[in-house]
Write a protein that holds these residues in place. Structure first.
Motif, PDB file in Angstrom:
ATOM      1  N   THR A 257       1.895   5.277  -1.605  1.00 48.46           N
ATOM      2  CA  THR A 257       2.084   5.957  -2.881  1.00 48.46           C
ATOM      3  C   THR A 257       3.343   5.432  -3.559  1.00 48.46           C
ATOM      4  O   THR A 257       4.198   4.817  -2.920  1.00 48.46           O
ATOM      5  CB  THR A 257       2.205   7.480  -2.674  1.00 48.46           C
TER       6      THR A 257
ATOM      7  N   ASN B 151      -4.781  -1.503  -8.929  1.00 42.61           N
ATOM      8  CA  ASN B 151      -4.347  -0.664  -7.819  1.00 42.61           C
ATOM      9  C   ASN B 151      -5.408   0.413  -7.634  1.00 42.61           C
ATOM     10  O   ASN B 151      -6.544   0.237  -8.064  1.00 42.61           O
ATOM     11  CB  ASN B 151      -2.971  -0.053  -8.120  1.00 42.61           C
ATOM     12  N   ALA B 152      -5.048   1.518  -7.032  1.00 46.00           N
ATOM     13  CA  ALA B 152      -5.959   2.664  -6.878  1.00 46.00           C
ATOM     14  C   ALA B 152      -5.266   3.922  -7.379  1.00 46.00           C
ATOM     15  O   ALA B 152      -5.431   4.997  -6.814  1.00 46.00           O
ATOM     16  CB  ALA B 152      -6.383   2.800  -5.426  1.00 46.00           C
ATOM     17  N   LEU B 153      -4.479   3.780  -8.448  1.00 47.31           N
ATOM     18  CA  LEU B 153      -3.755   4.919  -8.997  1.00 47.31           C
ATOM     19  C   LEU B 153      -4.726   5.899  -9.629  1.00 47.31           C
ATOM     20  O   LEU B 153      -5.745   5.510 -10.187  1.00 47.31           O
ATOM     21  CB  LEU B 153      -2.734   4.448 -10.039  1.00 47.31           C
ATOM     22  N   SER B 154      -4.395   7.186  -9.543  1.00 54.06           N
ATOM     23  CA  SER B 154      -5.268   8.228 -10.082  1.00 54.06           C
ATOM     24  C   SER B 154      -4.429   9.257 -10.825  1.00 54.06           C
ATOM     25  O   SER B 154      -3.203   9.211 -10.802  1.00 54.06           O
ATOM     26  CB  SER B 154      -6.035   8.901  -8.939  1.00 54.06           C
TER      27      SER B 154
ATOM     28  N   ARG C  42      -1.828   4.013  -4.316  1.00 53.82           N
ATOM     29  CA  ARG C  42      -2.732   5.118  -4.619  1.00 53.82           C
ATOM     30  C   ARG C  42      -1.922   6.343  -5.026  1.00 53.82           C
ATOM     31  O   ARG C  42      -0.706   6.357  -4.911  1.00 53.82           O
ATOM     32  CB  ARG C  42      -3.625   5.424  -3.424  1.00 53.82           C
TER      33      ARG C  42
ATOM     34  N   SER D 159      -0.724   9.358  -7.844  1.00 56.36           N
ATOM     35  CA  SER D 159      -0.357   9.388  -9.262  1.00 56.36           C
ATOM     36  C   SER D 159       0.993   8.719  -9.510  1.00 56.36           C
ATOM     37  O   SER D 159       1.757   8.459  -8.585  1.00 56.36           O
ATOM     38  CB  SER D 159      -0.302  10.841  -9.743  1.00 56.36           C
TER      39      SER D 159
ATOM     40  N   SER E 182      -2.331  -2.117  -3.502  1.00 57.62           N
ATOM     41  CA  SER E 182      -3.231  -1.017  -3.132  1.00 57.62           C
ATOM     42  C   SER E 182      -2.505   0.310  -3.219  1.00 57.62           C
ATOM     43  O   SER E 182      -2.697   1.187  -2.378  1.00 57.62           O
ATOM     44  CB  SER E 182      -3.765  -1.241  -1.715  1.00 57.62           C
TER      45      SER E 182
ATOM     46  N   THR F 182       0.842  -1.196   0.000  1.00 59.13           N
ATOM     47  CA  THR F 182       0.000   0.000   0.000  1.00 59.13           C
ATOM     48  C   THR F 182       0.872   1.239   0.000  1.00 59.13           C
ATOM     49  O   THR F 182       2.087   1.162   0.165  1.00 59.13           O
ATOM     50  CB  THR F 182      -0.905   0.033   1.243  1.00 59.13           C
TER      51      THR F 182
ATOM     52  N   ASN G 271      -7.703   0.809 -12.342  1.00 62.18           N
ATOM     53  CA  ASN G 271      -7.216   1.869 -11.472  1.00 62.18           C
ATOM     54  C   ASN G 271      -8.260   2.974 -11.483  1.00 62.18           C
ATOM     55  O   ASN G 271      -9.363   2.779 -11.980  1.00 62.18           O
ATOM     56  CB  ASN G 271      -5.858   2.394 -11.979  1.00 62.18           C
ATOM     57  N   LYS G 272      -7.921   4.136 -10.958  1.00 59.94           N
ATOM     58  CA  LYS G 272      -8.830   5.281 -10.941  1.00 59.94           C
ATOM     59  C   LYS G 272      -8.238   6.417 -11.782  1.00 59.94           C
ATOM     60  O   LYS G 272      -8.401   7.585 -11.461  1.00 59.94           O
ATOM     61  CB  LYS G 272      -9.064   5.736  -9.505  1.00 59.94           C
TER      62      LYS G 272
END
Length: 101
Positions: A4, A47-50, A26, A28, A24, A2, A70-71
């Motif tokens: 960044t 993942n939860a990349l944005s 997150r 950019s 997990s 988890t 991802n996001k």
């Protein structure tokens, strides 16, 4: 895993393959990762990349890219179409940018 994505990873200038899928992470993709000029495989799906993926277009040796699930909110950079031999996605998701020639 988890957290960044660390910008310090860009110091690994000879890195050719990076598989960080099914975690997990997150936030950019750090802009400094554009310095990963030798990176050929970048798998960061599930993942939860944005944010933007513009930095990926700077990875000029990239051959395989997976960022699905991802996001991410940006559009696909047109420069990705200029990368020779780039394959994006998996067998269920083969719509984008596979340059022939």
């Amino acid at each position: 895993m988890t957290g960044t994505l660390p910008s310090s990873l860009s110091k690994l200038s000879k890195l050719e393959k990076l598989y960080i899928d099914n975690n997990s992470f997150r936030g950019s993709i750090p802009p400094s990762w554009g310095q990963l000029k030798q990176l050929r495989h970048f798998f960061a799906y599930k993942n939860a990349l944005s944010g933007s993926i513009d930095v990926v277009a700077e990875m000029e040796s990239l051959e395989m890219l997976r960022l699905e699930e991802n996001k991410l909110t940006s559009t696909i950079p047109s420069q990705l179409g200029e990368l020779e031999g780039l394959q994006v996605g998996n067998k269920e998701w083969r719509v984008c940018y596979r340059r022939i020639g």
